[in-house]
Design an enzyme around this catalytic site. Structure first.
Site, mmCIF file in Angstrom:
data_model
loop_
_atom_site.group_PDB
_atom_site.id
_atom_site.type_symbol
_atom_site.label_atom_id
_atom_site.label_comp_id
_atom_site.label_asym_id
_atom_site.label_seq_id
_atom_site.Cartn_x
_atom_site.Cartn_y
_atom_site.Cartn_z
ATOM 1 N N ASP A 209 6.395 0.287 -6.738
ATOM 2 C CA ASP A 209 7.827 0.116 -6.511
ATOM 3 C C ASP A 209 8.630 1.287 -7.077
ATOM 4 O OD1 ASP A 209 10.258 -1.504 -5.875
ATOM 5 O OD2 ASP A 209 10.482 -1.445 -8.062
ATOM 6 N N GLU A 246 6.699 3.742 -3.066
ATOM 7 C CA GLU A 246 8.049 3.655 -2.507
ATOM 8 C C GLU A 246 8.890 4.677 -3.254
ATOM 9 O OE1 GLU A 246 12.091 0.971 -2.343
ATOM 10 O OE2 GLU A 246 10.607 0.713 -3.916
#
Length: 558
Positions: A209, A246
């Site tokens: 993330d 990401e």
């Protein structure tokens, strides 16, 4: 101590007498403030011994949130729907974060025990069962992990060492200490977490993330260390395991190999592809969408990965990104929707609430016919209309109030539209649960079949069957919002004609051969207006296309 048994609960006593759960707890059956539980992973009987993973280029990702994917909201409840995902054509299930978070309702990015699967989802045994069943069906499993911060409630890591630093700040709280004094042990803690998911839970890939929130100015970046350790361990196991980031940096160094000065990750999400597709379909210009909306940008996204590769960004008021030209297409994940792009809207509207049915089909074509690794967000495949809202269930009333107020401030520019749904209300969470049974009726059923058809083409048509762009040509007529993408592999050639305009337009097929129509999104069979292009046409022929439609032609030479 020989008296310690599986299932026993325990706490650590710190030097000041404070009792705290284990920061590497395998299970938190009483939540983030309760004692840790001893887990013996040998208790679980895996049946996936022959599973070695699958190539990343074959991944067709389906992102789901365990809590809202089913009525029960558990790992176990996902298992009966795996056959449904297989019917659709999915090859990899991506789980939003499952590390223990406060309460029972959360996106997962407030996790505070990185090694403990969420108790309300079914804990350690439920997750193992889900992964095992995925592998039994040939589905890879991707796990979303959060290494840029820990959540605000139940985060007791401060008592165990210098895990955090005040030199940097993330939008979500304190930054993790990856490069300061005593950071070697901190880095190892998170590396061991990655290896733990691979070893004890057999996951096939980790989605990291928001790596732009991982600050490390040491000579060897933490991400490079992490990727190398995961790849080394996977090689020892004889499995294919990937690390996917990401990032909003548009920095190709994430996927460049170490010998080229990169981190050696296997892939990264490409937000630019989403942003240009979204703006072409919706016309929105708020926030970062200010930088997008031209079909020429879609051409660049298809051929060069990033739209912003050192170009000036009006939204950021500076140059942004670097060039990814020449990097394999299989290293980039694209999507029309995901949890962020839906859930970070004030009312969590899905694309199905923002655009026409014709535009939904066009979005599916753009993603699934692209040379990249595609990702679908749960429910997208049949036009789910329930929102995906932001929700929490913190136990601290002051923290819930702060989250509620923060959400209001985030959308203060949209106050005329009302207030955002209360993140702490159970109703907000329940309103986000999806209903796959919708796919059996009306336009939902048609859209589901449309997605199935596109995915089947991706798997069976040679020119579409690889995540590669070595054989790719894309052009546009900006004034008419028309994009023509030609892909080929061996004797198989496809021409994908995308009309992003509301108007009917005339496009020309590429030269050479006799082209046969594979798909027309505007056909009446797909609940379109029925203004169909010819079933067969010679190269260079003019093809009339309905507004907001896609036509796919195939020619097999020789």
């Amino acid at each position: 101590d020989g008296d310690i048994r599986e299932g026993d609960r325990y706490l650590y006593v710190l030097d000041d007498g404070t009792e705290r759960p284990d920061p590497a707890s395998r299970s938190q059956p009483e939540g983030v403030h309760g004692p840790s539980q001893v887990i013996d992973p040998r208790k679980f009987s895996w049946s996936d011994g022959t599973w070695k993973g699958r190539p990343l280029a074959e991944y067709l990702l389906y992102e789901l949130h365990v809590g809202t994917f089913t009525a029960a909201g558990t790992f176990e409840a996902v298992i009966p729907l795996l056959d449904y995902l297989l019917e659709l054509g999915i090859t990899a299930v991506e789980l939003m974060p499952v590390a223990q978070f406060p309460g029972e309702r959360n996106w997962g990015y407030d996790g505070v025990y990185p090694f403990a699967p969420q108790n309300s989802y079914g804990g350690p045994w439920g997750l193992r069962e889900l992964v095992n069943e995925c592998h039994r069906r040939g589905l890879a499993v991707v796990l979303d992990v959060v290494y840029n911060h820990l959540g605000p409630e139940g985060n007791y890591l401060h008592g165990f060492g210098p895990y955090f630093t005040d030199r940097y700040r993330t939008p979500w709280g304190e930054a993790v200490n990856f490069d300061g004094p005593s950071s070697d042990e901190v880095r190892r803690y998170f590396v061991e977490n990655a290896l733990y998911w691979v070893c004890e839970y057999h996951v096939d890939a980790l989605r990291l993330d928001a790596v732009h929130g991982i600050f490390d100015f040491s000579a060897r970046h933490f991400l490079a260390e992490l990727a190398a350790e995961v790849h080394r361990y996977a090689s020892r196991l004889g499995r294919q395991v990937y690390v996917i980031a990401e990032s909003d940096l548009n920095d190709v160094r994430l996927v460049d190999p170490p010998e080229r000065g990169g981190c050696g990750l296997d892939g990264q999400w490409n937000d630019d592809f989403h942003h240009v597709l979204h703006t072409l379909l919706t016309g929105e210009k708020d926030g970062y969408y200010l930088d997008f909306g031209e079909t020429g940008q879609m051409v660049k996204a298809l051929t060069e990965r990033f739209v912003y590769s050192g170009d000036y960004s009006r939204y950021r008021r500076r140059r942004h990104g670097n060039s990814a030209v020449g990097r394999p297409a299989r290293r980039f994940v694209v999507f029309a929707q995901n949890h962020d792009q839906v859930g970070n809207r004030m009312f969590g509207e899905r694309l199905s609430e923002l655009v026409s049915f014709e535009s939904l089909k066009l979005a599916a074509c753009a993603v699934l016919l692209s040379p990249y690794v595609p990702l679908l967000f749960m429910g997208e495949e049949y036009g789910e209309q329930t929102p995906f809202l932001y929700f929490v269930s913190h136990g601290d009333p002051d923290l819930v109030a702060a989250v509620r107020e923060g959400r209001k401030q985030e959308f203060r520019a949209f106050i005329s539209r009302g207030e955002p749904p209360d993140p702490g209300a159970a109703a907000t969470f329940l309103h986000s649960k999806i209903d796959q049974e919708q796919r059996w009726s009306g336009s939902h059923a048609v859209l589901f079949q449309f997605y199935k058809t596109l995915i089947a083409f991706r798997k069976t048509v040679p020119a579409l069957s690889v995540a590669d762009d070595d054989d790719l040509r894309v052009s546009t007529r900006e004034d008419e919002k028309l994009v023509i993408m030609e892909r080929w592999r061996g004797r198989s050639r496809v021409a994908c004609l995308f009309n992003y305009d509301e108007r009917d337009l005339v496009a020309r097929l590429p030269d050479g051969g006799t082209w046969r129509l594979l798909l027309d999104s505007a056909a009446s069979a797909w609940h379109g207006p029925g203004v169909s292009p010819p079933e067969q046409a010679e190269g260079g022929a003019a093809i009339r296309m309905h507004g907001r439609s896609c036509a796919v032609y195939l020619v097999e030479e020789g």
